[in-house]
Design a protein around this motif. Structure first.
Motif, PDB file in Angstrom:
ATOM      1  N   VAL A   1       0.848  -1.200   0.000  1.00  0.00           N
ATOM      2  CA  VAL A   1       0.000   0.000   0.000  1.00  0.00           C
ATOM      3  C   VAL A   1       0.883   1.249   0.000  1.00  0.00           C
ATOM      4  O   VAL A   1       0.622   2.212  -0.715  1.00  0.00           O
ATOM      5  CB  VAL A   1      -0.964  -0.005   1.202  1.00  0.00           C
ATOM      6  CG1 VAL A   1      -1.907   1.187   1.129  1.00  0.00           C
ATOM      7  CG2 VAL A   1      -1.764  -1.294   1.242  1.00  0.00           C
ATOM      8  N   TYR A   2       1.966   1.223   0.800  1.00  0.00           N
ATOM      9  CA  TYR A   2       2.889   2.369   0.805  1.00  0.00           C
ATOM     10  C   TYR A   2       3.456   2.592  -0.600  1.00  0.00           C
ATOM     11  O   TYR A   2       3.538   3.714  -1.086  1.00  0.00           O
ATOM     12  CB  TYR A   2       4.073   2.147   1.754  1.00  0.00           C
ATOM     13  CG  TYR A   2       3.720   2.002   3.221  1.00  0.00           C
ATOM     14  CD1 TYR A   2       2.694   2.746   3.790  1.00  0.00           C
ATOM     15  CD2 TYR A   2       4.427   1.131   4.041  1.00  0.00           C
ATOM     16  CE1 TYR A   2       2.388   2.614   5.130  1.00  0.00           C
ATOM     17  CE2 TYR A   2       4.123   0.991   5.387  1.00  0.00           C
ATOM     18  CZ  TYR A   2       3.103   1.738   5.921  1.00  0.00           C
ATOM     19  OH  TYR A   2       2.798   1.607   7.252  1.00  0.00           O
ATOM     20  N   ILE A   3       3.874   1.504  -1.240  1.00  0.00           N
ATOM     21  CA  ILE A   3       4.504   1.626  -2.555  1.00  0.00           C
ATOM     22  C   ILE A   3       3.505   2.175  -3.568  1.00  0.00           C
ATOM     23  O   ILE A   3       3.858   2.972  -4.437  1.00  0.00           O
ATOM     24  CB  ILE A   3       5.089   0.271  -3.004  1.00  0.00           C
ATOM     25  CG1 ILE A   3       6.228  -0.137  -2.062  1.00  0.00           C
ATOM     26  CG2 ILE A   3       5.600   0.325  -4.447  1.00  0.00           C
ATOM     27  CD1 ILE A   3       6.651  -1.581  -2.178  1.00  0.00           C
ATOM     28  N   SER A   4       2.220   1.788  -3.408  1.00  0.00           N
ATOM     29  CA  SER A   4       1.208   2.278  -4.354  1.00  0.00           C
ATOM     30  C   SER A   4       1.061   3.794  -4.265  1.00  0.00           C
ATOM     31  O   SER A   4       0.591   4.426  -5.204  1.00  0.00           O
ATOM     32  CB  SER A   4      -0.141   1.607  -4.091  1.00  0.00           C
ATOM     33  OG  SER A   4      -0.791   2.242  -3.008  1.00  0.00           O
ATOM     34  N   ALA A   5       1.462   4.374  -3.130  1.00  0.00           N
ATOM     35  CA  ALA A   5       1.346   5.833  -2.979  1.00  0.00           C
ATOM     36  C   ALA A   5       2.200   6.572  -4.005  1.00  0.00           C
ATOM     37  O   ALA A   5       1.918   7.717  -4.337  1.00  0.00           O
ATOM     38  CB  ALA A   5       1.752   6.253  -1.565  1.00  0.00           C
TER      39      ALA A   5
END
Lengths: 275, 275
Positions: B174-178
């Motif tokens: 989810v962090y990387i999708s940011a």
């Protein structure tokens, strides 16, 4: 040794006109514009040099710095800094460099400044003796002793910026990138930071590359200047050659009124290149 | 504070330490968390008791097993729930502060992993003890029954840390999708609610309809709180327990690998917001 060859970088930016109707239409069809942040940027900087990197807002200065720091990957071109390509060998490369992004903060917001410094020491695995020596020297030079125990959130901009400079030098970097290091500083802090950078370059031979909009920074610090506009390198030379070139053009433009202070001749250069 | 000893320490441990001590400061938050989780757990158990009274034999878990599941889930909530994000990571990406994180000689994946684990452990460390103490002393049917065999407690701890590893490596995605969304709030909420439901955060997985239960038990969501909570209560034992632990190890490594690959791709295309 820093060498950039034909570095280019394009950003895709979404565009739409103002207004609710346009915003609705943009939900279905989007318009993009490719912004050429950098086009064929090439230059070289020798060890121990101090270079000013100037240009108007949006010229590509910060993008160049971020590429040299390994933060951004360019679309094309080559970059070699002490034998490494920043974006390919990011971790090894950034160990040897220091960077100040004037518009951002690297200090931990809620904890005393000294805690941030110690965290940075651990991140760079700086031996305690070197850390201690640098910390003492830097706090002394930038008069920080009284604010080390203060949380970063309680500092004034000038105090914080001096701490930012210290934070980027604790690990003895060979190269220092300064992206607008004197932004928002008062006269006293500016002079302190400038003197300090000058000393660092003279005594330790640190290579310094700085971007700024403050022409006094440039006059006080750098011999060599690189001018960038609309993503392209326009001039690369000594302060004197740039000044002369500006003066010739300024005299043509302003009926012989020769621009004397730096602000004026840089403005004349921007005008000449239509940047 | 743990005294600084200097010398060479791992930067990831240093970051973990500063994060952990920093999170421990929030006593009021811990107290509020304890009160909320106690009330929530109590309410949940009341609702389950009502169901069990109507027909105690139609449920896949006994009442004491369900009670133990709920108390441990509430006590170690910060280890198990996806929505317990580290918001400073999202804001670093969205504001462009990420530039400084990339200018450090640290692997960004490992850095985020260690700081987000530190947050979760610190929050859990403060909340779990008072809640567990209260849950052990209150009268049945609300009482938390402790396992009598030592190996089960050991396996519970092993499984709990594996579960946290799976949870953290999923939140890493989810962090990387940011990096590829302008505002990650939507992703955060959708993934948080869906993942926590599938992981058994609102209803234990054994209560799911058969087809869904079978699929979820093989998915990474089944390798989260589902495993340690059922091991503790004795609902999962023997061969099924060993298979479950193996599945946790498998998903941990699979998600770590996927996350690393996606991070590498994201960093090639990273854009620093705000110049």
């Amino acid at each position: 040794m820093i060498r950039l060859e034909n570095i280019s970088k394009t950003f895709r930016v979404r565009k739409r006109n103002a207004g609710f109707g346009r915003a609705l239409r943009a939900l279905f069809s989007r318009e993009y514009e490719d912004i050429h942040a950098l086009r064929d940027v090439s230059f070289a900087v020798n060890d121990g040099e101090m270079v000013g990197y100037i240009g108007p807002n949006g010229a590509g200065k910060s993008t160049t710095i971020k590429i040299m720091c390994g933060v951004l990957t360019p679309d094309g071109g080559a970059c070699d800094i002490n034998g490494r390509t920043p974006w390919k060998h990011r971790v090894a490369h950034v160990r040897d460099i220091g960077v100040v992004f004037g518009q951002r903060s690297q200090l931990w917001w809620d904890v005393p400044v000294i805690d941030s410094f110690e965290l940075i020491r651990d991140i760079y695995k700086t031996p305690q003796a070197i850390y201690k020596r640098n910390l003492d020297e830097l706090t002394d030079a930038l008069e920080l002793a009284e604010i080390l125990k203060t949380p970063a959130r309680s500092l004034s901009l000038g105090q914080r910026m001096r701490c930012e400079v210290v934070a980027s030098l604790l690990h003895d970097p060979k190269i220092l990138f300064l992206d607008e290091p004197t932004i928002g500083l008062d006269a006293v802090s500016k002079i302190a930071v400038r003197q300090f950078i000058k000393r660092l370059n003279a005594e330790r031979g640190t290579t310094v590359l700085l971007t700024t909009h403050d022409m006094q920074d440039i006059e006080a610090l750098t011999e060599r200047i690189i001018l960038i506009g609309k993503g392209q390198i326009l001039l690369d030379g000594t302060l004197e050659t740039l000044r002369q070139r500006a003066n010739i053009n300024a005299s043509e433009m302003t009926d012989g009124n020769i621009a004397t202070d730096a602000e004026a001749w840089v403005a004349a250069l921007y005008k000449e290149y239509e940047i | 504070m743990i005294p600084a000893r200097g010398g060479l320490r791992s930067p990831y441990l240093a970051l973990f330490r500063i994060r952990f001590t920093h999170s421990l400061q929030y006593r009021a938050a811990a107290l509020a968390g304890f009160a909320t989780q106690f009330a929530w757990g109590f309410m949940y158990i009341l609702a389950f008791i009502a169901f069990y009274e109507s027909n105690p034999h139609s449920f896949p878990m006994t009442l004491p097993q369900t009670v133990s599941y709920i108390w441990l889930q509430q006590a170690f909530m910060s280890f198990f729930f996806i929505w317990f994000y580290d918001n400073s990571i999202f804001s670093a990406v969205e504001s462009g502060e990420i530039a400084y994180e990339l200018a450090r000689p640290m692997d960004l994946y490992a850095r985020w992993f260690s700081q987000t684990s530190a947050n979760r452990l610190a929050a859990g460390a403060l909340r779990c003890l008072p809640l567990l103490v209260v849950a052990i002393v209150i009268p049945a049917p609300f009482r938390l029954v402790l396992p009598t065999e030592g190996t089960r407690i050991l396996l519970f701890f092993a499984s709990m840390f594996l579960a946290m590893g799976v949870v953290v490596s999923l939140t890493m995605l989810v962090y990387i999708s940011a990096f590829s969304t302008i505002n990650s709030m939507g992703t955060r909420i959708v993934v948080g609610v869906a993942a926590d439901f599938l992981a058994g955060g609102y209803l234990p997985i054994p209560f799911f309809p058969d087809v869904l239960r079978f699929a979820v038990e093989l998915s990474p969501f089944g390798a989260m709180q589902n495993m340690p909570l059922r091991i503790f209560s004795g609902h999962l034992y023997g061969e099924a327990m060993m298979q479950g632990l193996a599945l946790q190890v498998f998903w941990l490594f699979a998600l770590l690998l996927i996350g690393r690959i996606l991070m590498k791709r994201a960093l090639r295309r990273v854009v620093v917001q705000g110049g």
